[in-house]
Scaffold this motif. Structure first.
Motif, PDB file in Angstrom:
ATOM      1  N   PHE A 120       0.453  -0.733  -0.085  1.00  0.00           N
ATOM      2  CA  PHE A 120      -0.449  -0.239  -0.029  1.00  0.00           C
ATOM      3  C   PHE A 120       0.734   1.254   0.316  1.00  0.00           C
ATOM      4  CE2 PHE A 120      -1.831   3.888   2.369  1.00  0.00           C
ATOM      5  CZ  PHE A 120      -2.896   3.305   1.619  1.00  0.00           C
ATOM      6  N   ILE A 121       0.495   2.375  -0.483  1.00  0.00           N
ATOM      7  CA  ILE A 121       1.021   3.190  -0.735  1.00  0.00           C
ATOM      8  C   ILE A 121       0.204   4.292  -1.073  1.00  0.00           C
ATOM      9  CG2 ILE A 121       1.984   3.619  -3.587  1.00  0.00           C
ATOM     10  CD1 ILE A 121       4.220   5.393  -2.142  1.00  0.00           C
ATOM     11  N   THR A 122      -0.061   5.669  -0.162  1.00  0.00           N
ATOM     12  CA  THR A 122      -0.604   6.521  -0.736  1.00  0.00           C
ATOM     13  C   THR A 122      -0.073   7.658  -0.542  1.00  0.00           C
ATOM     14  OG1 THR A 122      -3.341   7.369  -0.577  1.00  0.00           O
ATOM     15  CG2 THR A 122      -1.919   7.281   1.197  1.00  0.00           C
ATOM     16  N   GLU A 123      -1.135   9.002  -1.029  1.00  0.00           N
ATOM     17  CA  GLU A 123       0.180  10.785  -0.902  1.00  0.00           C
ATOM     18  C   GLU A 123      -1.644  11.164   0.321  1.00  0.00           C
ATOM     19  OE1 GLU A 123       0.465  14.883  -4.485  1.00  0.00           O
ATOM     20  OE2 GLU A 123      -1.069  12.914  -4.720  1.00  0.00           O
ATOM     21  N   ALA A 124      -0.536  11.815   0.704  1.00  0.00           N
ATOM     22  CA  ALA A 124      -0.678  12.280   2.660  1.00  0.00           C
ATOM     23  C   ALA A 124      -1.231  14.044   1.708  1.00  0.00           C
ATOM     24  CB  ALA A 124       0.210  13.001   3.615  1.00  0.00           C
ATOM     25  N   ILE A 125      -2.473  13.837   0.948  1.00  0.00           N
ATOM     26  CA  ILE A 125      -3.195  15.560   0.428  1.00  0.00           C
ATOM     27  C   ILE A 125      -4.438  14.740   1.445  1.00  0.00           C
ATOM     28  CG2 ILE A 125      -3.264  14.652  -1.919  1.00  0.00           C
ATOM     29  CD1 ILE A 125      -3.328  17.842  -2.455  1.00  0.00           C
ATOM     30  N   TRP A 126      -4.025  16.068   2.455  1.00  0.00           N
ATOM     31  CA  TRP A 126      -4.986  15.979   3.819  1.00  0.00           C
ATOM     32  C   TRP A 126      -6.743  16.222   3.037  1.00  0.00           C
ATOM     33  CZ3 TRP A 126      -4.589  19.325   8.186  1.00  0.00           C
ATOM     34  CH2 TRP A 126      -4.071  21.357   7.522  1.00  0.00           C
ATOM     35  N   THR A 127      -7.061  16.725   2.116  1.00  0.00           N
ATOM     36  CA  THR A 127      -8.192  17.540   1.872  1.00  0.00           C
ATOM     37  C   THR A 127      -9.022  16.347   1.277  1.00  0.00           C
ATOM     38  OG1 THR A 127      -6.821  19.474   1.283  1.00  0.00           O
ATOM     39  CG2 THR A 127      -8.884  19.687   0.668  1.00  0.00           C
ATOM     40  N   ARG A 128      -8.438  15.558   0.778  1.00  0.00           N
ATOM     41  CA  ARG A 128      -8.861  14.384  -0.563  1.00  0.00           C
ATOM     42  C   ARG A 128      -9.906  13.576   0.470  1.00  0.00           C
ATOM     43  NH1 ARG A 128      -9.418  13.537  -5.796  1.00  0.00           N
ATOM     44  NH2 ARG A 128      -7.270  15.513  -6.557  1.00  0.00           N
ATOM     45  N   TYR A 129      -9.317  13.286   1.585  1.00  0.00           N
ATOM     46  CA  TYR A 129      -9.346  12.076   2.576  1.00  0.00           C
ATOM     47  C   TYR A 129     -10.933  13.013   4.206  1.00  0.00           C
ATOM     48  CZ  TYR A 129      -5.236  10.353   1.223  1.00  0.00           C
ATOM     49  OH  TYR A 129      -4.390   9.891   0.605  1.00  0.00           O
TER      50      TYR A 129
END
Length: 327
Positions: A120-129
């Motif tokens: 697993f890998i994901t981008e920590a662009i918090w707005t998306r979550y």
């Protein structure tokens, strides 16, 4: 499996501190297990300050620890590729700060490696979550403001004096640090089918963009006008305009409030974001969900979307003549 997710943090700067604060307040689902720095004293001091059980004098040492389930990467953009690759090769799941990498080639290699290794890998662009981001999309799709046709987004902070913002070797500039939020905001509202991009920027003596203006024209004739700056304190607002009114979003990179305005410019309603620790908790919860489900990407920020945004930022930098050593 993954009843409690144990997180290791790479880096000891302010963003790493914000994550440590977040993890402290999240409860039993997650533990801040370790922190790593190239400087053993910095790692130890960080661990003591934030109640983290383990400190490591190298990133490699932390990745050897079998207890760590997820690694949060909080180093400068220029180092994301190197550090994320180290994690994936060790089979460690990754939450990597935005911008995901310095360029699209690096991003593509990491995402391919994650697929090959089934990690697993994901981008920590918090707005998306964030929950309020989903609320905004519901308003748009439910016709609250009629047919949306234009949006604007502004994000600026006077941080241009910081070394990480100034140096091409650190993948500096306003675009990767701040413009990435305006681009994601536009994409979350209007989608991915961009027909035309018009842009300009002001460059620093070091050759990175200090301020930029980007206009996106979408295939359905919608338009997004985006500004980001590392020279000034902007209003941080996003405004989505439709045929029957508009939405005002306060603080596009951590939406705090949405105001619905009628076609007669009457304020119809206000919606505040739910209480939060820092706002980082939502991306951590998304990682926990993915690990428990056995996913290698999060539906909130799919790999294809991370790569598309990176390619768009590559295109913009090429037009502006903003070149990094890794390009």
């Amino acid at each position: 499996m993954f009843e409690t997710v144990r997180i290791g943090i790479i880096g000891t700067g302010w963003i790493a501190e914000k994550m440590a604060i977040t993890l402290q307040g999240m409860g039993d689902d997650v533990i801040a297990y370790g922190v790593a720095s190239r400087d053993a004293d910095r790692a130890k001091a960080f661990a003591q300050k934030w109640g983290i059980a383990n400190s490591f004098s190298s990133y490699e040492a932390m990745l050897q620890d079998e207890h760590i389930d997820l690694v949060y990467i909080a180093t400068p953009h220029s180092h994301h590729y190197e550090h994320a690759k180290m994690c994936l090769l060790k089979g460690k799941a990754v939450l990597c700060e935005k911008a995901f990498t310095a360029n699209a080639a690096q991003a593509e290699e990491l995402l391919n490696l994650a697929r090959e290794r089934n990690v697993f890998i994901t981008e920590a662009i918090w707005t998306r979550y964030m929950p309020l981001s989903r609320t905004i999309n519901e308003f748009v799709s439910n016709g609250v403001i009629g047919e949306p046709t234009m949006l604007t987004a502004n994000l600026g902070y006077p941080i241009g004096y910081k070394e990480r913002m100034l140096q091409p070797a650190l993948a500096g500039g306003a675009l990767l640090d701040l413009g990435v939020y305006t681009l994601n905001f536009a994409s979350m509202v209007f989608g991915t089918e961009i027909e035309k991009v018009v842009s300009t920027c002001v460059k620093t003596d070091t050759g990175v963009d200090s301020q930029n203006a980007i206009t996106l024209i979408f295939k359905d004739h919608k338009m997004a006008v985006l500004h980001s700056s590392m020279e000034c304190m902007s209003d941080r607002q996003g405004i989505i305009s439709g045929t029957k009114g508009h939405l005002i979003i306060e603080n596009i990179n951590n939406p705090q409030r949405v105001t619905v305005v009628s076609g007669d410019y009457e304020m119809l309603a206000h919606y505040n974001c739910p209480p939060q620790i820092t706002g980082y908790e939502y991306q951590v919860y998304a990682c926990i969900e993915a690990l428990r489900e056995g996913w290698i990407e999060s539906p909130y920020m799919p790999h294809a979307e991370t790569l598309r945004i990176m390619k768009l930022m590559d295109q913009l930098r090429k037009e502006w003549g903003v070149i990094y050593p890794f390009d």
